[in-house]
Motif scaffolding. Structure first.
Motif, short mmCIF file in Angstrom:
data_model
loop_
_atom_site.label_atom_id
_atom_site.label_comp_id
_atom_site.label_asym_id
_atom_site.label_seq_id
_atom_site.Cartn_x
_atom_site.Cartn_y
_atom_site.Cartn_z
N LEU A 181 -40.65 26.20 63.85
CA LEU A 181 -40.42 27.59 63.61
C LEU A 181 -39.95 28.05 62.16
O LEU A 181 -39.93 29.11 61.66
CB LEU A 181 -39.27 28.18 64.53
CG LEU A 181 -39.49 28.24 65.95
CD1 LEU A 181 -38.14 28.58 66.60
CD2 LEU A 181 -40.40 29.48 66.23
N SER A 182 -39.89 27.05 61.40
CA SER A 182 -39.09 27.17 60.10
C SER A 182 -40.33 27.42 59.13
O SER A 182 -40.31 27.76 58.02
CB SER A 182 -38.58 25.96 59.37
OG SER A 182 -37.58 25.67 60.34
N GLU A 183 -41.86 26.83 59.57
CA GLU A 183 -43.04 27.02 58.51
C GLU A 183 -43.54 28.62 58.66
O GLU A 183 -43.67 29.03 59.78
CB GLU A 183 -43.71 25.83 59.13
CG GLU A 183 -43.38 24.48 58.92
CD GLU A 183 -44.06 23.23 59.62
OE1 GLU A 183 -45.03 23.65 60.21
OE2 GLU A 183 -43.61 22.04 59.06
N ASN A 184 -44.03 28.66 57.50
CA ASN A 184 -44.79 29.99 57.48
C ASN A 184 -44.17 31.22 58.29
O ASN A 184 -44.95 32.18 58.67
CB ASN A 184 -46.30 29.92 58.25
CG ASN A 184 -47.08 28.82 57.56
OD1 ASN A 184 -47.09 28.65 56.55
ND2 ASN A 184 -47.38 27.64 58.56
N GLU A 185 -42.81 31.17 58.06
CA GLU A 185 -42.15 32.32 58.53
C GLU A 185 -42.18 32.60 60.08
O GLU A 185 -42.36 33.87 60.49
CB GLU A 185 -42.38 33.62 57.93
CG GLU A 185 -41.89 33.31 56.30
CD GLU A 185 -41.83 34.72 55.38
OE1 GLU A 185 -42.64 35.93 55.89
OE2 GLU A 185 -41.43 34.99 54.28
N LEU A 186 -42.81 31.61 60.84
CA LEU A 186 -43.05 31.82 62.32
C LEU A 186 -41.95 32.36 62.92
O LEU A 186 -42.13 33.49 63.75
CB LEU A 186 -43.20 30.55 62.89
CG LEU A 186 -43.79 30.71 64.44
CD1 LEU A 186 -44.86 31.59 64.58
CD2 LEU A 186 -44.08 28.97 64.91
N LEU A 187 -40.58 31.92 62.79
CA LEU A 187 -39.58 32.67 63.64
C LEU A 187 -39.25 34.13 63.31
O LEU A 187 -39.27 34.85 64.05
CB LEU A 187 -38.05 31.99 63.14
CG LEU A 187 -36.94 32.64 63.83
CD1 LEU A 187 -36.95 32.60 65.19
CD2 LEU A 187 -35.66 32.05 63.07
N GLU A 188 -39.38 34.50 61.65
CA GLU A 188 -39.12 35.94 61.26
C GLU A 188 -40.46 36.76 61.97
O GLU A 188 -40.17 37.82 62.28
CB GLU A 188 -39.22 35.87 59.89
CG GLU A 188 -37.98 35.28 59.01
CD GLU A 188 -38.39 33.52 58.88
OE1 GLU A 188 -37.70 33.27 57.70
OE2 GLU A 188 -39.10 33.03 59.59
N ASN A 189 -41.47 36.20 61.98
CA ASN A 189 -42.79 36.85 62.61
C ASN A 189 -42.32 37.43 64.12
O ASN A 189 -42.71 38.53 64.68
CB ASN A 189 -44.06 36.26 62.27
CG ASN A 189 -44.48 36.24 61.03
OD1 ASN A 189 -44.09 37.08 60.16
ND2 ASN A 189 -45.22 35.20 60.60
N ILE A 190 -41.88 36.17 64.86
CA ILE A 190 -41.58 36.63 66.26
C ILE A 190 -40.48 37.57 66.44
O ILE A 190 -40.63 38.41 67.32
CB ILE A 190 -41.33 35.32 66.95
CG1 ILE A 190 -42.46 34.25 66.74
CG2 ILE A 190 -40.78 35.50 68.16
CD1 ILE A 190 -42.11 33.06 67.32
N ILE A 191 -39.61 37.64 65.47
CA ILE A 191 -38.49 38.38 65.67
C ILE A 191 -38.88 39.83 65.37
O ILE A 191 -38.50 40.65 65.97
CB ILE A 191 -37.49 37.96 64.55
CG1 ILE A 191 -36.55 36.76 65.21
CG2 ILE A 191 -36.41 39.20 64.54
CD1 ILE A 191 -35.63 36.24 63.91
N ALA A 192 -39.92 40.01 64.59
CA ALA A 192 -40.40 41.33 64.19
C ALA A 192 -41.28 41.83 65.33
O ALA A 192 -41.22 42.91 65.53
CB ALA A 192 -41.22 41.17 62.74
N GLU A 193 -42.14 40.84 65.82
CA GLU A 193 -42.87 41.19 66.91
C GLU A 193 -41.83 41.66 68.03
O GLU A 193 -42.36 42.58 69.09
CB GLU A 193 -43.63 40.01 67.56
CG GLU A 193 -44.67 39.64 66.80
CD GLU A 193 -45.64 38.40 67.16
OE1 GLU A 193 -45.07 37.92 68.16
OE2 GLU A 193 -46.33 37.91 66.30
N CYS A 194 -40.68 41.40 68.23
CA CYS A 194 -39.83 41.74 69.26
C CYS A 194 -39.26 42.94 69.00
O CYS A 194 -38.29 43.50 69.77
CB CYS A 194 -38.71 40.65 69.73
SG CYS A 194 -39.60 39.15 70.29
N GLY A 195 -39.56 43.56 67.77
CA GLY A 195 -38.95 44.98 67.48
C GLY A 195 -37.48 45.03 67.03
O GLY A 195 -36.91 46.04 67.01
N LEU A 196 -36.97 43.74 66.61
CA LEU A 196 -35.85 43.52 65.67
C LEU A 196 -36.00 43.63 64.19
O LEU A 196 -37.03 43.19 63.63
CB LEU A 196 -35.00 42.18 66.08
CG LEU A 196 -34.49 42.35 67.69
CD1 LEU A 196 -34.44 40.84 68.10
CD2 LEU A 196 -33.27 42.89 67.90
N LYS A 197 -34.87 44.21 63.78
CA LYS A 197 -35.05 44.42 62.17
C LYS A 197 -34.15 43.38 61.46
O LYS A 197 -32.99 43.13 61.73
CB LYS A 197 -34.19 45.68 61.51
CG LYS A 197 -34.43 46.00 60.20
CD LYS A 197 -33.75 47.31 60.02
CE LYS A 197 -33.73 47.53 58.49
NZ LYS A 197 -32.82 48.84 58.07
#
Length: 269
Positions: A181-197
């Motif tokens: 989840l730390s690589e390639n901003e994977l966590l950040e991308n999933i958070i954005a997909e979930c509609g969170l800012k």
């Protein structure tokens, strides 16, 4: 080490709960405090009030839950491991603790002002599903706090994790490692997909300083992945390889010091 909480695959909650409950006292007294730098960052960043209600997902032995309680926050904790929950209750009997699953949280919609998942959510069967479930329980403008490993190159414990990984059963095809989840901003991308800012994204330095090798081994051997390695390769083999693995981080006075980074991502509903 990351803490694995209940996931949906058949029998996995029982298995993971048992893994994390093998040495609950060592986890409670030694290892869980290694996340303290991340906990401090969250308290410093968020303007928490006594009226806030906070859910600690993957609360383990309740180290962070207790810190929040002492700051006057209304805290609820949930974890898959019954032995760790028992440790949490011993740490603070005034906090409401549950044994349960992060992808099916037993709470109503719009219940919490803050939901925290420290080193736990990355082991969900579906990280997105777990994040959406946390989002469901948040009030509007509520904050979701997720802490994971930082970049692999910033974590000296990565070498130890690699050793433990070699003693585990072969992972299923496509399975990510502890730094996925730390690589390639994977966590950040999933958070954005979930509609969170995302409102904060900080890599926090975390120094693990054990007074001696015996304490270090007790702490790191109390984690779920190590327990799984012991089940697969035997205690003697895991202990022997672990003792070798900590030597590069052993100082002249015998203390064991690991310099790592945790990534803390805070988002808003």
């Amino acid at each position: 080490f990351e803490k694995i909480i209940k996931i949906k695959t058949m029998g996995s909650n029982k298995i993971q709960g048992e893994l994390w409950g093998k040495n609950p006292e060592d986890w409670a007294l030694i290892q869980e405090a290694t996340g303290s730098a991340g906990y401090k960052h969250v308290f410093d960043f968020l303007d928490l009030k006594s009226t806030d209600k906070l859910l600690d997902v993957g609360c383990g032995s309740g180290f962070f839950s207790n810190l929040a309680y002492l700051k006057g926050i209304n805290v609820v904790g949930i974890d898959a491991s019954a032995p760790l929950i028992e440790q949490a209750k011993k740490r603070n009997s005034q906090i409401e603790f549950h044994i349960g699953e992060m992808e099916e949280l037993p709470f109503e919609d719009n219940t919490f002002d803050i939901v925290c998942a420290f080193n736990s959510i990355q082991y969900a069967e579906s990280v997105k599903s777990a994040i959406l479930e946390s989002k469901r329980t948040l009030k509007e403008k509520g904050k979701l706090v997720i802490m994971i490993w930082g970049n692999k190159e910033d974590c000296e414990a990565g070498d130890f994790l690699k050793v433990i990984g070699s003693l585990l059963p072969p992972p299923p095809p496509g399975a990510g490692g502890p730094f996925a989840l730390s690589e390639n901003e994977l966590l950040e991308n999933i958070i954005a997909e979930c509609g969170l800012k995302i409102i904060d994204n900080t890599d926090v330095s975390s120094v693990w300083d054990y007074p001696n090798a015996e304490t270090a081994l007790k702490g790191i051997l109390s984690a779920g992945p190590t327990a799984k390695a012991i089940n697969n390769s035997g205690f003697e083999k895991v202990y022997e390889e672990s003792a070798k693995a900590i030597k590069p981080c052993t100082t002249e006075n015998g203390s064991v010091v690991y310099k790592n980074k945790f990534r803390v991502v805070i988002s808003e509903k």
